[in-house]
Design a protein around this motif. Structure first.
Motif, mmCIF file in Angstrom:
data_model
loop_
_atom_site.group_PDB
_atom_site.id
_atom_site.type_symbol
_atom_site.label_atom_id
_atom_site.label_comp_id
_atom_site.label_asym_id
_atom_site.label_seq_id
_atom_site.Cartn_x
_atom_site.Cartn_y
_atom_site.Cartn_z
ATOM 1 N N ALA A 85 -3.280 -6.429 -9.013
ATOM 2 C CA ALA A 85 -4.408 -6.354 -9.938
ATOM 3 C C ALA A 85 -4.145 -5.327 -11.039
ATOM 4 C CB ALA A 85 -5.679 -5.999 -9.173
ATOM 5 N N TYR A 86 -3.514 -4.222 -10.683
ATOM 6 C CA TYR A 86 -3.184 -3.193 -11.678
ATOM 7 C C TYR A 86 -2.216 -3.751 -12.726
ATOM 8 C CZ TYR A 86 -1.145 1.052 -13.637
ATOM 9 O OH TYR A 86 -0.683 2.014 -14.510
ATOM 10 N N ARG A 87 -1.220 -4.512 -12.263
ATOM 11 C CA ARG A 87 -0.267 -5.092 -13.205
ATOM 12 C C ARG A 87 -0.931 -6.093 -14.142
ATOM 13 N NH1 ARG A 87 2.957 -5.153 -8.458
ATOM 14 N NH2 ARG A 87 2.537 -7.379 -8.173
ATOM 15 N N ARG A 88 -1.980 -6.756 -13.646
ATOM 16 C CA ARG A 88 -2.698 -7.722 -14.479
ATOM 17 C C ARG A 88 -3.726 -7.053 -15.391
ATOM 18 N NH1 ARG A 88 -3.730 -12.935 -12.342
ATOM 19 N NH2 ARG A 88 -2.000 -13.600 -11.003
ATOM 20 N N GLY A 89 -4.012 -5.782 -15.150
ATOM 21 C CA GLY A 89 -5.015 -5.091 -15.940
ATOM 22 C C GLY A 89 -6.418 -5.141 -15.380
ATOM 23 N N CYS A 90 -6.594 -5.682 -14.169
ATOM 24 C CA CYS A 90 -7.924 -5.740 -13.544
ATOM 25 C C CYS A 90 -8.381 -4.342 -13.136
ATOM 26 C CB CYS A 90 -7.895 -6.617 -12.292
ATOM 27 S SG CYS A 90 -7.563 -8.356 -12.567
ATOM 28 N N THR A 91 -9.671 -4.098 -13.213
ATOM 29 C CA THR A 91 -10.247 -2.887 -12.657
ATOM 30 C C THR A 91 -10.382 -3.055 -11.149
ATOM 31 O OG1 THR A 91 -11.496 -2.481 -14.686
ATOM 32 C CG2 THR A 91 -12.245 -1.345 -12.699
ATOM 33 N N VAL A 92 -9.969 -2.048 -10.383
ATOM 34 C CA VAL A 92 -9.964 -2.139 -8.925
ATOM 35 C C VAL A 92 -10.907 -1.101 -8.335
ATOM 36 C CG1 VAL A 92 -8.544 -2.008 -6.829
ATOM 37 C CG2 VAL A 92 -7.556 -2.913 -8.956
ATOM 38 N N VAL A 93 -11.787 -1.548 -7.439
ATOM 39 C CA VAL A 93 -12.681 -0.659 -6.690
ATOM 40 C C VAL A 93 -12.582 -1.050 -5.221
ATOM 41 C CG1 VAL A 93 -15.047 0.122 -6.332
ATOM 42 C CG2 VAL A 93 -14.263 -0.440 -8.650
ATOM 43 N N ALA A 94 -12.431 -0.065 -4.347
ATOM 44 C CA ALA A 94 -12.302 -0.352 -2.921
ATOM 45 C C ALA A 94 -13.270 0.495 -2.107
ATOM 46 C CB ALA A 94 -10.874 -0.094 -2.447
ATOM 47 N N LEU B 121 -4.645 1.985 2.246
ATOM 48 C CA LEU B 121 -5.307 1.399 1.080
ATOM 49 C C LEU B 121 -5.760 2.479 0.103
ATOM 50 C CD1 LEU B 121 -6.352 -1.156 -0.296
ATOM 51 C CD2 LEU B 121 -8.459 -0.940 1.033
ATOM 52 N N THR B 122 -6.100 3.662 0.614
ATOM 53 C CA THR B 122 -6.517 4.765 -0.262
ATOM 54 C C THR B 122 -5.429 5.066 -1.288
ATOM 55 O OG1 THR B 122 -7.680 5.718 1.645
ATOM 56 C CG2 THR B 122 -7.425 7.107 -0.293
ATOM 57 N N GLU B 123 -4.206 5.204 -0.816
ATOM 58 C CA GLU B 123 -3.100 5.515 -1.718
ATOM 59 C C GLU B 123 -2.824 4.371 -2.686
ATOM 60 O OE1 GLU B 123 0.265 6.561 0.602
ATOM 61 O OE2 GLU B 123 -0.761 8.157 1.715
ATOM 62 N N ALA B 124 -2.940 3.134 -2.209
ATOM 63 C CA ALA B 124 -2.664 1.987 -3.068
ATOM 64 C C ALA B 124 -3.660 1.911 -4.213
ATOM 65 C CB ALA B 124 -2.689 0.700 -2.253
ATOM 66 N N VAL B 125 -4.934 2.162 -3.927
ATOM 67 C CA VAL B 125 -5.960 2.104 -4.971
ATOM 68 C C VAL B 125 -5.779 3.246 -5.960
ATOM 69 C CG1 VAL B 125 -8.455 2.250 -5.411
ATOM 70 C CG2 VAL B 125 -7.590 0.863 -3.512
ATOM 71 N N GLU B 126 -5.475 4.427 -5.445
ATOM 72 C CA GLU B 126 -5.226 5.550 -6.350
ATOM 73 C C GLU B 126 -4.011 5.279 -7.236
ATOM 74 O OE1 GLU B 126 -4.875 8.838 -3.723
ATOM 75 O OE2 GLU B 126 -7.052 9.081 -3.449
ATOM 76 N N GLY B 127 -2.976 4.633 -6.660
ATOM 77 C CA GLY B 127 -1.802 4.277 -7.451
ATOM 78 C C GLY B 127 -2.107 3.241 -8.515
ATOM 79 N N ALA B 128 -3.141 2.425 -8.268
ATOM 80 C CA ALA B 128 -3.553 1.411 -9.237
ATOM 81 C C ALA B 128 -4.597 1.957 -10.208
ATOM 82 C CB ALA B 128 -4.110 0.193 -8.508
ATOM 83 N N HIS B 129 -4.801 3.290 -10.174
ATOM 84 C CA HIS B 129 -5.787 3.954 -11.031
ATOM 85 C C HIS B 129 -7.186 3.338 -10.853
ATOM 86 C CE1 HIS B 129 -2.651 6.228 -13.117
ATOM 87 N NE2 HIS B 129 -1.947 5.110 -13.127
ATOM 88 N N GLY B 130 -7.484 2.981 -9.603
ATOM 89 C CA GLY B 130 -8.785 2.405 -9.296
ATOM 90 C C GLY B 130 -9.727 3.447 -8.720
ATOM 91 N N LEU B 131 -10.897 2.976 -8.330
ATOM 92 C CA LEU B 131 -11.930 3.840 -7.756
ATOM 93 C C LEU B 131 -12.019 3.559 -6.260
ATOM 94 C CD1 LEU B 131 -14.347 5.824 -8.110
ATOM 95 C CD2 LEU B 131 -15.777 3.808 -8.503
ATOM 96 N N PHE B 132 -11.880 4.614 -5.449
ATOM 97 C CA PHE B 132 -11.957 4.463 -4.001
ATOM 98 C C PHE B 132 -13.214 5.156 -3.490
ATOM 99 C CE2 PHE B 132 -11.252 5.762 0.374
ATOM 100 C CZ PHE B 132 -10.788 4.589 0.948
#
Length: 376
Positions: A130-139, A147-158
């Motif tokens: 999703a990060y590569r596609r430009g989607c906003t990610v919230v988990a 998953l915490t690290e993956a979302v932070e790596g995708a500049h999302g909101l955890f």
């Protein structure tokens, strides 16, 4: 067989509740408040989105993610589609599940990830895609998981999932457990309120918590069956196939949630449909061998030696039918014309979130009581 005597013995219910299901149902209001606080601490209430997302994608394992997508889609309406991403894989195990983004997903879309586990590699890979596609990610998931690290790596909101100590001791949480749904759903309600997809401001979420507390008082283990709507419903469904009919916008997701909880928690099958379509969809079912009048010899059955025959029982969940039109009288006539008993639940007055919470809470309690009293 249902042990109805157990329903009115709080100590026995507590002893039988090895999965903490009753406690989860009773603490639903407190779970909503904790989850709302976690969302606020994560910065959800301070978000200032540029606009509504084109589409909301929801990914996660099990009944909790399915129910969350169903509820959010119903509350959001047709303005912005809420689409659940179903997993693929060879088994329902965390390491075997994979999720794929639709080909059109991009920077104007929002991806929500909900899981009571957080160790699924497939969800981490989804966040990265999703990060590569430009989607906003919230988990929303347990803290300190991969998953915490993956979302932070995708500049999302955890947002850390609100859990109880006794749940943390469990190796695997039931996805239909009452506390799991509210822990995952509440932060998403707050988030989509900020995006303008639905209305769930902090005061509305607090009213949901209050309504859940009220239902816990009415349906708790110390309340006798004759004045406890959840225990009454569980007793009525003891030897029945639940035929769940819903009417009203909010009742649909509540009915589907009830069927999922009956299957996962109590090991009971159920069929569910919305009125008025249910009248045509289930008319043959009520007229067939599952009808209460289908076996006239059942009266002479040995009540001790022989198991009771399975007969249908209609469970009608209603919430303010659209336009004031109602198919409930026709539904009652159809059920009674086939000697099929009917149970009805209708919430007290309140906002859409409150009435939805009440229907879910009562049916959650009923599924738990049915599970405990039948030894599931």
């Amino acid at each position: 067989m249902l042990d109805e005597s157990l329903l009115d013995t709080p100590e026995a219910l507590s002893e039988a509740d090895r999965r903490g299901l009753l406690r989860g149902a009773a603490e639903a209001g407190a779970r909503v408040r904790t989850a709302a606080r976690h969302a606020a601490e994560a910065g959800v209430n301070d978000l200032k989105p540029d606009g509504r997302p084109r589409a909301v994608l929801i990914a996660g394992p099990g009944a909790a993610a399915i129910c969350a997508a169903d509820l959010l889609g119903t509350l959001a309406g047709p303005g912005s589609p809420v689409i659940r991403l179903a997993p693929t894989g060879v088994a329902p195990a965390a390491g075997a599940l994979r999720w794929e983004l639709p080909g059109w997903a991009g920077s104007v879309d929002l991806l929500l990830i909900t899981t009571p586990d957080g160790t699924e590699p497939g969800l981490s890979l989804l966040a990265e895609a999703a990060y590569r596609r430009g989607c906003t990610v919230v988990a929303v998931a347990p803290a300190r998981t991969p998953l915490t690290e993956a979302v932070e790596g995708a500049h999302g909101l955890f947002v850390p999932m609100a859990t109880a100590p006794y749940e943390q001791e469990e190796e695997e949480l039931a996805a239909s457990a009452p506390g799991v749904l509210w822990a995952l759903l509440t932060p998403l309600l707050a988030l989509l309120d900020r995006t303008g997809l639905l209305s769930a401001p902090p005061d509305a979420i607090e009213k949901v918590a209050d309504r859940l507390d009220h239902i816990a008082e009415r349906c708790g283990p110390a309340i006798a069956t004759y004045s406890n709507p959840a225990k009454t419903l569980a007793a009525e469904l003891a030897d029945a196939l639940p035929v769940v009919w819903t009417e009203g916008t909010s009742a649909g997701p509540a009915g589907r949630r009830f069927a999922a909880a009956l299957a996962e928690l109590a090991g009971r099958p159920a069929v569910v449909s919305e009125l008025p379509e249910a009248l045509a969809a289930h008319s043959a079912l009520l007229a067939g061998p599952l009808a209460a009048s289908a076996d006239p010899d059942d009266f002479f059955r040995d009540r001790v030696e022989e198991a009771p025959a399975l007969h249908a029982r209609v469970v009608l969940l209603r919430d303010r039918p659209i336009g004031g039109l109602t198919a409930a009288p026709t539904a009652r006539d159809l059920a009674l014309s086939h000697d099929t008993p009917i149970s009805e639940l209708e919430p007290e007055e309140g906002g859409e979130l409150e009435t939805l919470a009440e229907l879910i809470a009562i049916t959650d309690f009923a599924a738990v009581y049915l599970a405990l009293a039948s030894g599931a």
